[in-house]
Motif scaffolding. Structure first.
Motif, PDB file in Angstrom:
ATOM      1  N   ASP A  79       4.287  15.002 -13.121  1.00  0.00           N
ATOM      2  CA  ASP A  79       3.281  15.531 -14.031  1.00  0.00           C
ATOM      3  C   ASP A  79       3.179  17.055 -13.893  1.00  0.00           C
ATOM      4  O   ASP A  79       3.200  17.795 -14.875  1.00  0.00           O
ATOM      5  CB  ASP A  79       1.935  14.872 -13.747  1.00  0.00           C
ATOM      6  N   HIS A  80       3.094  17.539 -12.651  1.00  0.00           N
ATOM      7  CA  HIS A  80       2.856  18.967 -12.437  1.00  0.00           C
ATOM      8  C   HIS A  80       4.133  19.803 -12.519  1.00  0.00           C
ATOM      9  O   HIS A  80       4.036  21.031 -12.666  1.00  0.00           O
ATOM     10  CB  HIS A  80       2.150  19.175 -11.095  1.00  0.00           C
ATOM     11  N   LEU A  81       5.292  19.177 -12.467  1.00  0.00           N
ATOM     12  CA  LEU A  81       6.532  19.928 -12.694  1.00  0.00           C
ATOM     13  C   LEU A  81       6.603  20.438 -14.129  1.00  0.00           C
ATOM     14  O   LEU A  81       7.287  21.422 -14.417  1.00  0.00           O
ATOM     15  CB  LEU A  81       7.753  19.058 -12.397  1.00  0.00           C
ATOM     16  N   ASN A  82       5.883  19.776 -15.019  1.00  0.00           N
ATOM     17  CA  ASN A  82       5.881  20.147 -16.430  1.00  0.00           C
ATOM     18  C   ASN A  82       4.704  21.056 -16.796  1.00  0.00           C
ATOM     19  O   ASN A  82       4.446  21.288 -17.979  1.00  0.00           O
ATOM     20  CB  ASN A  82       5.850  18.880 -17.303  1.00  0.00           C
ATOM     21  N   GLN A  83       3.986  21.530 -15.781  1.00  0.00           N
ATOM     22  CA  GLN A  83       2.837  22.393 -16.034  1.00  0.00           C
ATOM     23  C   GLN A  83       3.038  23.747 -15.362  1.00  0.00           C
ATOM     24  O   GLN A  83       3.844  23.894 -14.452  1.00  0.00           O
ATOM     25  CB  GLN A  83       1.552  21.723 -15.510  1.00  0.00           C
ATOM     26  N   ASP A  84       2.272  24.720 -15.819  1.00  0.00           N
ATOM     27  CA  ASP A  84       2.326  26.041 -15.206  1.00  0.00           C
ATOM     28  C   ASP A  84       1.532  26.052 -13.904  1.00  0.00           C
ATOM     29  O   ASP A  84       0.678  25.194 -13.679  1.00  0.00           O
ATOM     30  CB  ASP A  84       1.745  27.094 -16.166  1.00  0.00           C
ATOM     31  N   THR A 142      14.256  11.552  -1.467  1.00  0.00           N
ATOM     32  CA  THR A 142      15.563  11.004  -1.824  1.00  0.00           C
ATOM     33  C   THR A 142      15.602  10.620  -3.294  1.00  0.00           C
ATOM     34  O   THR A 142      16.605  10.830  -3.986  1.00  0.00           O
ATOM     35  CB  THR A 142      15.902   9.790  -0.943  1.00  0.00           C
ATOM     36  N   ASP A 143      14.505  10.063  -3.800  1.00  0.00           N
ATOM     37  CA  ASP A 143      14.434   9.700  -5.223  1.00  0.00           C
ATOM     38  C   ASP A 143      14.362  10.935  -6.118  1.00  0.00           C
ATOM     39  O   ASP A 143      15.103  11.048  -7.101  1.00  0.00           O
ATOM     40  CB  ASP A 143      13.209   8.811  -5.470  1.00  0.00           C
ATOM     41  N   LEU A 144      13.473  11.884  -5.769  1.00  0.00           N
ATOM     42  CA  LEU A 144      13.245  13.035  -6.642  1.00  0.00           C
ATOM     43  C   LEU A 144      14.411  14.018  -6.640  1.00  0.00           C
ATOM     44  O   LEU A 144      14.707  14.641  -7.664  1.00  0.00           O
ATOM     45  CB  LEU A 144      11.959  13.756  -6.227  1.00  0.00           C
ATOM     46  N   ALA A 145      15.068  14.169  -5.492  1.00  0.00           N
ATOM     47  CA  ALA A 145      16.155  15.148  -5.402  1.00  0.00           C
ATOM     48  C   ALA A 145      17.328  14.794  -6.306  1.00  0.00           C
ATOM     49  O   ALA A 145      18.167  15.657  -6.606  1.00  0.00           O
ATOM     50  CB  ALA A 145      16.628  15.271  -3.952  1.00  0.00           C
ATOM     51  N   HIS A 205       0.828  -1.207   0.000  1.00  0.00           N
ATOM     52  CA  HIS A 205       0.000   0.000   0.000  1.00  0.00           C
ATOM     53  C   HIS A 205       0.862   1.256   0.000  1.00  0.00           C
ATOM     54  O   HIS A 205       0.581   2.223  -0.725  1.00  0.00           O
ATOM     55  CB  HIS A 205      -0.928  -0.012   1.220  1.00  0.00           C
ATOM     56  N   GLN A 206       1.936   1.253   0.794  1.00  0.00           N
ATOM     57  CA  GLN A 206       2.827   2.406   0.837  1.00  0.00           C
ATOM     58  C   GLN A 206       3.531   2.626  -0.500  1.00  0.00           C
ATOM     59  O   GLN A 206       3.718   3.765  -0.935  1.00  0.00           O
ATOM     60  CB  GLN A 206       3.857   2.228   1.955  1.00  0.00           C
ATOM     61  N   LYS A 207       3.902   1.530  -1.156  1.00  0.00           N
ATOM     62  CA  LYS A 207       4.541   1.650  -2.473  1.00  0.00           C
ATOM     63  C   LYS A 207       3.574   2.263  -3.486  1.00  0.00           C
ATOM     64  O   LYS A 207       3.979   3.067  -4.339  1.00  0.00           O
ATOM     65  CB  LYS A 207       5.005   0.272  -2.959  1.00  0.00           C
ATOM     66  N   THR A 208       2.312   1.877  -3.387  1.00  0.00           N
ATOM     67  CA  THR A 208       1.301   2.435  -4.292  1.00  0.00           C
ATOM     68  C   THR A 208       1.159   3.942  -4.079  1.00  0.00           C
ATOM     69  O   THR A 208       1.079   4.719  -5.038  1.00  0.00           O
ATOM     70  CB  THR A 208      -0.061   1.748  -4.059  1.00  0.00           C
ATOM     71  N   ILE A 209       1.151   4.358  -2.810  1.00  0.00           N
ATOM     72  CA  ILE A 209       1.040   5.789  -2.495  1.00  0.00           C
ATOM     73  C   ILE A 209       2.283   6.536  -2.961  1.00  0.00           C
ATOM     74  O   ILE A 209       2.188   7.633  -3.541  1.00  0.00           O
ATOM     75  CB  ILE A 209       0.831   5.990  -0.986  1.00  0.00           C
ATOM     76  N   LEU A 210       3.460   5.935  -2.753  1.00  0.00           N
ATOM     77  CA  LEU A 210       4.708   6.563  -3.193  1.00  0.00           C
ATOM     78  C   LEU A 210       4.699   6.760  -4.710  1.00  0.00           C
ATOM     79  O   LEU A 210       5.088   7.837  -5.203  1.00  0.00           O
ATOM     80  CB  LEU A 210       5.899   5.698  -2.777  1.00  0.00           C
ATOM     81  N   ALA A 211       4.246   5.761  -5.437  1.00  0.00           N
ATOM     82  CA  ALA A 211       4.175   5.875  -6.901  1.00  0.00           C
ATOM     83  C   ALA A 211       3.182   6.962  -7.319  1.00  0.00           C
ATOM     84  O   ALA A 211       3.427   7.714  -8.267  1.00  0.00           O
ATOM     85  CB  ALA A 211       3.779   4.527  -7.507  1.00  0.00           C
ATOM     86  N   ARG A 212       2.078   7.047  -6.601  1.00  0.00           N
ATOM     87  CA  ARG A 212       1.058   8.070  -6.896  1.00  0.00           C
ATOM     88  C   ARG A 212       1.612   9.472  -6.652  1.00  0.00           C
ATOM     89  O   ARG A 212       1.393  10.392  -7.461  1.00  0.00           O
ATOM     90  CB  ARG A 212      -0.170   7.814  -6.025  1.00  0.00           C
ATOM     91  N   THR A 247       4.819  10.336  -6.665  1.00  0.00           N
ATOM     92  CA  THR A 247       5.877  10.581  -7.640  1.00  0.00           C
ATOM     93  C   THR A 247       5.298  10.988  -8.984  1.00  0.00           C
ATOM     94  O   THR A 247       5.764  11.949  -9.619  1.00  0.00           O
ATOM     95  CB  THR A 247       6.756   9.329  -7.798  1.00  0.00           C
ATOM     96  N   ALA A 248       4.255  10.282  -9.423  1.00  0.00           N
ATOM     97  CA  ALA A 248       3.618  10.598 -10.706  1.00  0.00           C
ATOM     98  C   ALA A 248       2.988  11.990 -10.670  1.00  0.00           C
ATOM     99  O   ALA A 248       3.097  12.764 -11.633  1.00  0.00           O
ATOM    100  CB  ALA A 248       2.559   9.543 -11.029  1.00  0.00           C
ATOM    101  N   PHE A 249       2.340  12.319  -9.552  1.00  0.00           N
ATOM    102  CA  PHE A 249       1.729  13.638  -9.387  1.00  0.00           C
ATOM    103  C   PHE A 249       2.801  14.727  -9.517  1.00  0.00           C
ATOM    104  O   PHE A 249       2.616  15.730 -10.217  1.00  0.00           O
ATOM    105  CB  PHE A 249       1.045  13.723  -8.027  1.00  0.00           C
TER     106      PHE A 249
END
Length: 394
Positions: free
Chosen positions: A35-40, A64-67, A21-28, A30-32
């Motif tokens: 996605d929004h880093l490429n939007q205004d 740690t992953d995103l940085a 469940h935690q992995k699913t939330i982490l993936a959600r 990360t995707a969020f």
């Protein structure tokens, strides 16, 4: 005495395997973010959950992953003891820098001065963010979370309304949702308990206890969690010493309610024949509970919030009492921590008085969620102590 291993570091480590469940939330999350880093504009993700549900673990692994790939990414935490832990982790993690981890006020002031924006801000313990100006903290805006959102493309927020502790950082779930409503946002609520090895019946009993429901018999779940009520605070302390000798990371704590009477230059918590000083200001990079000498101090919400203890001793101080119908009552007039109740223009009259009770119940709740293996409590109010003893015996 056993050496105190850095249990706190282990609790946040990227090496801990997340649940499915935690992995699913982490993936959600990360995707969020990607996605929004490429939007205004600005976007906000809120991860809500009670103490011990693994919020900080997920958050640390996310950052740690995103940085590694996102420029201008910052991790913010308004808790000096937790900030030490995150910076120590950064020092042990390849490609991570301690400068990524900052206090919100200094971060906001610096970015505003530079007149810039950043890509990503991740906020742990967001319920500690200031929601009014505070000269003491050199913050002159109206709301730290709003400021952070407006200088970030994406903001990730970890939030627990039951850990709000002061009026100057007064938050509720409704206040949070109202603030993020104008922005694209997502919201997840964690509920599974990972810190405390207590069963669901005892966790439910603790919820009802701190909420002010009728205090019923303490459920017996076969001894997997060591929960005891002590008539004598000193005997409680001696038990904590034994647990600390055997398991490490066991400490005394207390709620507010003990006047700052000096004895030998120290402010003592006096409860019967128990006399120990409050936690001292921690100038080191090591968290309070991981310093051996603090076995002879009394921890507070300011030193243990966000941390794990193997065994915790809790003195429920003078602001808490037993009502005539056997509930946990609260008396704000007996609070000795002057920082808790600061007036603010958006909390007046009955709302301000109601906020006092919420904050005091939250402060006790923070302590009640720290112990992994066990929890020992003693109540200052004789009627509350006697009733808890009876309910524990029943």
């Amino acid at each position: 005495m056993q050496s105190l291993e850095s249990h706190t570091l282990n609790a946040f480590s990227k090496n801990i395997e997340l649940t499915k469940h935690q992995k699913t939330i982490l993936a959600r999350m990360t995707a969020f973010t990607r996605d929004h880093l490429n939007q205004d504009g600005h976007a906000v993700f809120v991860l809500m959950g009670d103490a011990g549900t693994g919020k900080s673990l997920i958050l640390n692994q996310l950052f740690t992953d995103l940085a590694q790939t996102v420029d201008d990414a910052y991790f913010l935490v308004n808790h000096p003891e937790l900030l030490k832990v995150y910076r120590e982790l950064a020092g042990e993690t390849p490609h991570m820098l301690k400068k990524y981890y900052q206090r919100p006020t200094s971060f906001i002031n610096k970015v505003h001065k530079q007149g810039k924006t950043v890509n990503l801000t991740v906020i742990d313990e967001a319920h500690l963010l200031l929601s009014k100006p505070d000269h003491y903290n050199n913050y002159y805006g109206d709301n730290q979370l709003k400021d952070i959102i407006n200088i970030s493309k994406v903001t990730i927020v970890v939030f627990d309304p039951h850990q709000v502790l002061r009026t100057k950082s007064f938050w509720t779930k409704d206040r949070l949702l109202k603030l993020i409503e104008p922005y694209p946002h997502d919201f997840v609520h964690l509920k599974e308990q990972f810190r405390m090895q207590a069963g669901p019946k005892l966790m439910d009993w603790l919820d009802h206890f701190v909420d002010g429901d009728v205090i019923g018999p303490v459920p017996d779940e076969g001894g997997q969690y060591d929960f005891r009520v002590f008539a004598d605070a000193e005997k409680l302390f001696q038990t904590i010493i034994k647990k600390n000798d055997r398991y490490g990371l066991s400490r005394m704590t207390s709620t507010s309610g003990y006047p700052s009477t000096l004895d030998g230059g120290k402010h003592l918590v006096n409860e019967g024949n128990f006399h120990l000083p409050w936690d001292q200001y921690n100038f080191t990079s090591t968290p309070w509970a991981e310093q051996p000498q603090t076995i002879n101090e009394v921890g507070s919400i300011y030193t243990v919030q966000g941390f794990d203890l193997n065994y915790i001793g809790i003195i429920i101080g003078p602001p808490f009492y037993l009502t005539a119908d056997h509930r946990l009552g609260v008396d704000p007039s007996k609070v000795t921590d002057v920082e808790i109740f600061k007036h603010r223009p958006d909390l007046q009259g009955k709302d301000f008085e109601a906020s006092k009770e919420i904050l005091l119940r939250n402060s006790l709740n923070v302590l009640l969620r720290r112990g992994i293996r066990g929890m020992y409590i003693h109540a200052h109010d004789p009627k509350l102590e006697a009733w808890l003893e009876k309910m524990a015996a029943d």
